[in-house]
Design an enzyme around this catalytic site. Structure first.
Site, PDB file in Angstrom:
ATOM      1  N   ASP A 165       0.831  -1.190  -0.156  1.00 34.12           N
ATOM      2  CA  ASP A 165       0.186   0.098   0.119  1.00 34.12           C
ATOM      3  C   ASP A 165       0.793   1.197   0.112  1.00 34.12           C
ATOM      4  O   ASP A 165       0.566   2.298  -0.841  1.00 34.12           O
ATOM      5  CB  ASP A 165      -1.107   0.061   1.256  1.00 34.12           C
ATOM      6  CG  ASP A 165      -1.865   1.400   1.310  1.00 34.12           C
ATOM      7  OD1 ASP A 165      -2.440   1.496   0.207  1.00 34.12           O
ATOM      8  OD2 ASP A 165      -1.648   2.008   2.053  1.00 34.12           O
ATOM      9  N   ARG A 172      -0.094   6.640  -6.637  1.00 33.90           N
ATOM     10  CA  ARG A 172      -1.630   6.743  -6.882  1.00 33.90           C
ATOM     11  C   ARG A 172      -1.657   8.628  -6.732  1.00 33.90           C
ATOM     12  O   ARG A 172      -2.346   9.398  -7.598  1.00 33.90           O
ATOM     13  CB  ARG A 172      -2.535   6.325  -5.864  1.00 33.90           C
ATOM     14  CG  ARG A 172      -3.039   5.098  -6.359  1.00 33.90           C
ATOM     15  CD  ARG A 172      -3.668   4.187  -5.380  1.00 33.90           C
ATOM     16  NE  ARG A 172      -4.881   5.079  -4.805  1.00 33.90           N
ATOM     17  CZ  ARG A 172      -5.483   5.045  -3.488  1.00 33.90           C
ATOM     18  NH1 ARG A 172      -4.891   4.235  -2.666  1.00 33.90           N
ATOM     19  NH2 ARG A 172      -6.557   5.803  -3.374  1.00 33.90           N
ATOM     20  N   SER A 187      -7.030   0.425   0.286  1.00 31.37           N
ATOM     21  CA  SER A 187      -5.744   1.016   0.987  1.00 31.37           C
ATOM     22  C   SER A 187      -5.996   1.255   2.565  1.00 31.37           C
ATOM     23  O   SER A 187      -5.343   0.797   3.269  1.00 31.37           O
ATOM     24  CB  SER A 187      -5.337   2.360   0.439  1.00 31.37           C
ATOM     25  OG  SER A 187      -4.724   3.122   1.161  1.00 31.37           O
TER      26      SER A 187
HETATM   27  N1  URA Z   1      -6.162   7.130   3.304  1.00 28.87           N
HETATM   28  C1  URA Z   1      -5.416   5.887   2.807  1.00 28.87           C
HETATM   29  O1  URA Z   1      -4.983   5.487   3.538  1.00 28.87           O
HETATM   30  N2  URA Z   1      -5.581   5.608   1.502  1.00 28.87           N
HETATM   31  C2  URA Z   1      -6.152   6.306   0.531  1.00 28.87           C
HETATM   32  O2  URA Z   1      -6.247   5.495  -0.418  1.00 28.87           O
HETATM   33  C3  URA Z   1      -6.898   7.366   1.090  1.00 28.87           C
HETATM   34  C4  URA Z   1      -6.772   7.772   2.100  1.00 28.87           C
END
Ligand code: URA
Length: 428
Positions: A165, A172, A187
């Site tokens: 992640d 992202r 995520s």
């Molecule tokens: N917070 C996160 O940890 N991930 C996301 O994709 C958006 C907000």
């Protein structure tokens, strides 16, 4: 090692709106973490997911694969149950600060793994770092000790937690693929499930200052996350809460710590206190303590006592003066009326431009920068009355901050009807 799949085939599958299999998802997440799938390939796949979506099975698989990319924590050795809260982020959202010690005051451990701010929403760790001496990084062993006594910790996640992640989120962020429900849900939940909390309350923000601008999308995000959590054995509920206006009266790192301390002293703005108590109620109910008198723990100093002990356990001095910005600028009402508009995004961007937030991950933040709002939304105001104080160490930032703030509020002739609550819906 021979690879089982080819990244190009997986990207093509999603580009052509077909389903990804469990095996494809497991492979692509693992191969990306290992560096076998390149950034540009994962970026293309994220964009295909952004455009074409994922079904529930794909979302579960994507979440599980990210969770399995790193370590899983386990709090079973603690003498009490755990509960955690996650907010999707908003302007002035400092709730974690009073909430963690408040819940811990009732003998429920709160392992609050938090992040830093990026863009106009602030980060919990940035806020707490304005307290002299306070530290965000701890070993798992020390974290367990602090969770026993004083019972809560607000800290950075270890590098071993959902590393996939971490890499995908950074990608992202620079490829306009953040605001996508399957990617946000997976995520957040991959990290929360890997963290090992027994129960979880999600605060899903809705409105101009939030990821989710409308209630339908917020509902879908919340129910996706609630389902992911419950299916993974984490008792999970969500509140949808209003982020069309900033939360509270103080926006910015040290300013938000100061407002949190007001809440812990039994005072503070009505909306911040209401949301702190509502989220505490959900956490304590999930932890098997639905009937405790939560407000009393704010009013009689029990939550403040846990706060001070938590800050000290993390190396900070809870009684030290908080940093102040070197320069201030005030904005006055130009006529009599009511503060009838106050837009969360405008205030958040202004505070960020003053130095409270960062544009790139490696940028420093100013501890004292931000905005104080002196008149509450809907309150009567008089010509010449101070509405806002802007704080910054770098006065050349005031102009750009005002460009965002000024169109974001209005003094109106007629009173506006005040919303009764910041809580819009509950999803369980
Ligand atoms: N917070 C996160 O940890 N991930 C996301 O994709 C958006 C907000």
């Amino acid at each position: 090692m021979t690879e089982r799949f080819d990244a190009v085939d997986i990207i093509r599958t999603k580009r052509d709106r077909e389903r990804l299999t469990t095996e494809q998802i497991n492979w692509v997440i693992d191969a990306y973490t290992r560096g076998v799938v390149a950034d540009e390939q994962m970026a293309a796949l994220n964009m295909a997911i952004f455009l074409n979506g994922m079904d529930r099975t794909e979302i579960v698989d994507w979440t599980t694969a990210m969770m399995n990319s790193g370590e899983r924590m386990n709090f079973d050795a603690l003498s009490r149950t755990t509960s955690d809260k996650h907010s999707t982020g908003g302007v002035g959202d400092k709730i974690t600060l009073p909430l963690a010690p408040l819940v811990a005051a009732f003998d429920v451990a709160v392992p609050q793994l938090s992040g830093r701010g990026l863009g106009h929403t602030g980060g919990t760790l940035d806020k707490l770092e304005s307290i002299p001496g306070w530290q965000a990084n701890f070993s798992n062993e020390r974290m367990m000790e602090i969770l026993e006594d004083p019972g809560c910790i607000i800290c950075a996640p270890g590098t071993g937690l959902a590393p996939a992640d971490k890499k995908i989120y950074a990608l992202r962020d620079i490829t306009a693929t953040v605001d996508c429900i399957p990617l946000i849900a997976s995520s957040i939940m991959s990290k929360k499930i890997a963290e090992g909390t027994a129960s979880l309350v999600l605060d899903v923000k809705v409105g101009s200052g939030a990821f989710m601008k409308d209630i339908q999308n917020a509902r879908e995000l919340a129910s996706t996350m609630v389902e992911l959590g419950n299916d993974a054995g984490v008792r999970t509920v969500a509140l949808l809460t209003d982020m069309s206006r900033p939360l509270g009266r103080k926006i910015g790192n040290a300013l938000e710590v100061a407002e949190s301390v007001e809440i812990l002293a039994g005072g503070g703005p009505r909306d911040v206190r209401e949301l702190t108590i509502a989220l505490a109620r959900e956490m304590l109910t999930l932890a098997g303590k639905p009937d405790v008198d939560i407000a009393a723990a704010l009013d009689d100093g029990r939550a403040m006592d846990v706060w001070k002990r938590m800050i000290r356990a993390q190396g900070g001095d809870p009684d030290a003066p908080l940093p102040k910005a070197k320069h201030t600028l005030t904005v006055e009402a130009d006529r009599d009326g009511y503060l009838g508009e106050l837009d969360a995004l405008a205030v958040g961007v202004a505070s960020w431009r003053l130095g409270a937030g960062r544009a790139r991950k490696e940028d420093p933040v100013q501890a004292g920068a931000g905005i104080e709002i002196h008149a509450g939304f809907g309150e009567p105001v008089q010509r010449g009355q101070t509405l806002f104080t802007l704080h910054s160490d770098t006065p050349e930032r005031f102009e750009r901050a005002l460009e965002s703030l000024m169109p974001g509020f209005a003094v109106t002739n007629t009173p506006v009807s005040l919303p009764e609550s910041v809580i819009l819906e509950r999803i369980a």
